[in-house]
Design an enzyme around this catalytic site. Structure first.
Site, PDB file in Angstrom:
ATOM      1  N   GLY A 135     102.644  49.279  77.655  1.00 41.28           N
ATOM      2  CA  GLY A 135     103.015  50.636  77.273  1.00 41.28           C
ATOM      3  C   GLY A 135     103.230  51.406  78.559  1.00 41.28           C
ATOM      4  N   GLU A 136     102.682  52.584  78.647  1.00 43.96           N
ATOM      5  CA  GLU A 136     102.777  53.386  79.866  1.00 43.96           C
ATOM      6  C   GLU A 136     101.356  53.687  80.313  1.00 43.96           C
ATOM      7  OE1 GLU A 136     103.374  55.446  83.022  1.00 43.96           O
ATOM      8  OE2 GLU A 136     102.392  56.578  81.435  1.00 43.96           O
ATOM      9  N   SER A 137     100.977  53.181  81.476  1.00 43.75           N
ATOM     10  CA  SER A 137      99.566  53.211  81.886  1.00 43.75           C
ATOM     11  C   SER A 137      99.021  54.622  82.072  1.00 43.75           C
ATOM     12  CB  SER A 137      99.358  52.383  83.159  1.00 43.75           C
ATOM     13  OG  SER A 137     100.118  52.897  84.237  1.00 43.75           O
ATOM     14  N   CYS A 175     100.431  43.949  81.007  1.00 42.20           N
ATOM     15  CA  CYS A 175     101.292  44.941  81.657  1.00 42.20           C
ATOM     16  C   CYS A 175     100.499  46.233  81.917  1.00 42.20           C
ATOM     17  CB  CYS A 175     102.566  45.169  80.862  1.00 42.20           C
ATOM     18  SG  CYS A 175     103.870  45.942  81.841  1.00 42.20           S
ATOM     19  N   ARG A 234     101.907  49.392  90.501  1.00 39.75           N
ATOM     20  CA  ARG A 234     102.666  49.733  89.294  1.00 39.75           C
ATOM     21  C   ARG A 234     104.166  49.518  89.493  1.00 39.75           C
ATOM     22  NH1 ARG A 234     102.463  55.202  87.812  1.00 39.75           N
ATOM     23  NH2 ARG A 234     102.852  54.599  85.662  1.00 39.75           N
ATOM     24  N   ILE A 283     108.733  43.548  82.033  1.00 39.19           N
ATOM     25  CA  ILE A 283     109.421  44.811  81.762  1.00 39.19           C
ATOM     26  C   ILE A 283     108.709  45.907  82.554  1.00 39.19           C
ATOM     27  CG2 ILE A 283     110.101  46.501  80.012  1.00 39.19           C
ATOM     28  CD1 ILE A 283     109.878  44.221  77.935  1.00 39.19           C
ATOM     29  N   ARG A 284     109.360  46.449  83.563  1.00 40.27           N
ATOM     30  CA  ARG A 284     108.717  47.455  84.436  1.00 40.27           C
ATOM     31  C   ARG A 284     107.317  46.981  84.822  1.00 40.27           C
ATOM     32  NH1 ARG A 284     107.940  52.654  81.970  1.00 40.27           N
ATOM     33  NH2 ARG A 284     107.538  53.370  84.065  1.00 40.27           N
ATOM     34  N   HIS A 288     104.476  40.501  79.364  1.00 42.28           N
ATOM     35  CA  HIS A 288     104.279  40.780  77.937  1.00 42.28           C
ATOM     36  C   HIS A 288     104.279  39.483  77.131  1.00 42.28           C
ATOM     37  CE1 HIS A 288     104.742  45.206  77.821  1.00 42.28           C
ATOM     38  NE2 HIS A 288     105.445  45.023  78.916  1.00 42.28           N
ATOM     39  N   GLU A 317     103.132  38.999  74.246  1.00 43.28           N
ATOM     40  CA  GLU A 317     103.308  39.310  72.823  1.00 43.28           C
ATOM     41  C   GLU A 317     104.777  39.384  72.419  1.00 43.28           C
ATOM     42  OE1 GLU A 317     103.609  43.293  74.815  1.00 43.28           O
ATOM     43  OE2 GLU A 317     102.537  41.430  75.185  1.00 43.28           O
TER      44      GLU A 317
END
Length: 196
Positions: A46-48, A78, A110, A138-139, A174, A176
């Site tokens: 997600g976004e940490s 992630c 990050r 992804i990022r 990721h 998942e």
């Protein structure tokens, strides 16, 4: 055995699906009370920065540490790996340094694998798996330091991508987002070792 998936934001539904494919009981965790009786917990991508804020505002920050201290298995993927780290680098210059839970003796950079448009999938040789894992980046962060208590289980080139410290796993990618459930099976094995 029941395991949880932190369901504040990010790819929690996909983790839940992989765990259910393996026959695990799964609970979505949004409140401290949701941790009761769990053997393990996944902190998804997600976004940490958002995840840290939601954990703090929702009163989950210290209960997660208590869950770990009581023997609960943890797996951060992630952004979740960033949250578990002792040290986090590369946050926005306009924000204070991002805290990590400090439950894994690693330093994480990050977004080190690039921006969203730089996303990719690569076969990753992971210690303990019989064939390469299709890792989706992804990022993604990079684990730049692995302390003596932790061990690197996979690298991509010279970049560490998957580590373990006791009953805590962290993946820069990721898992998942693939149909491959082998790492979820590994996590369930760690969670199954919890003694109440």
């Amino acid at each position: 055995m029941t395991v949880g998936v932190l369901a504040l934001q990010g790819a929690f539904r996909e983790h839940r699906q992989r765990l259910e494919q393996l026959g695990a009981g799964v609970r979505e965790v949004r409140l401290p009370a949701d941790l009761a009786g769990l053997s393990g917990l996944i902190l998804p991508g997600g976004e940490s920065t958002t995840m840290v804020r939601l954990l703090t505002e929702g009163g989950l920050w210290h209960p997660l540490r208590d869950f770990h201290a009581a023997g609960g298995a943890l797996w951060g993927t992630c952004a979740g790996a960033i949250v578990l780290a002792r040290e986090v680098m590369g946050g926005s210059p306009s924000l204070p340094p991002q805290p990590g839970l400090g439950l894994l003796d690693i330093t994480v950079q990050r977004n080190a694998f690039g921006r969203q448009v730089d996303s990719f999938t690569a076969p990753l040789d992971i210690a303990g798996l019989d064939a390469p894992f299709p890792a989706v980046f992804i990022r993604a962060p990079v684990i730049t330091r692995v302390g003596p208590a932790a061990r690197a289980l996979a690298t991509l080139g010279d970049r560490t991508a998957h580590v373990q410290q006791g009953r805590v796993l962290a993946s820069a990618f990721h898992p998942e987002l693939t149909e491959d459930t082998r790492l979820h099976r590994v996590f369930l094995g760690l969670a199954g070792e919890r003694a109440y």
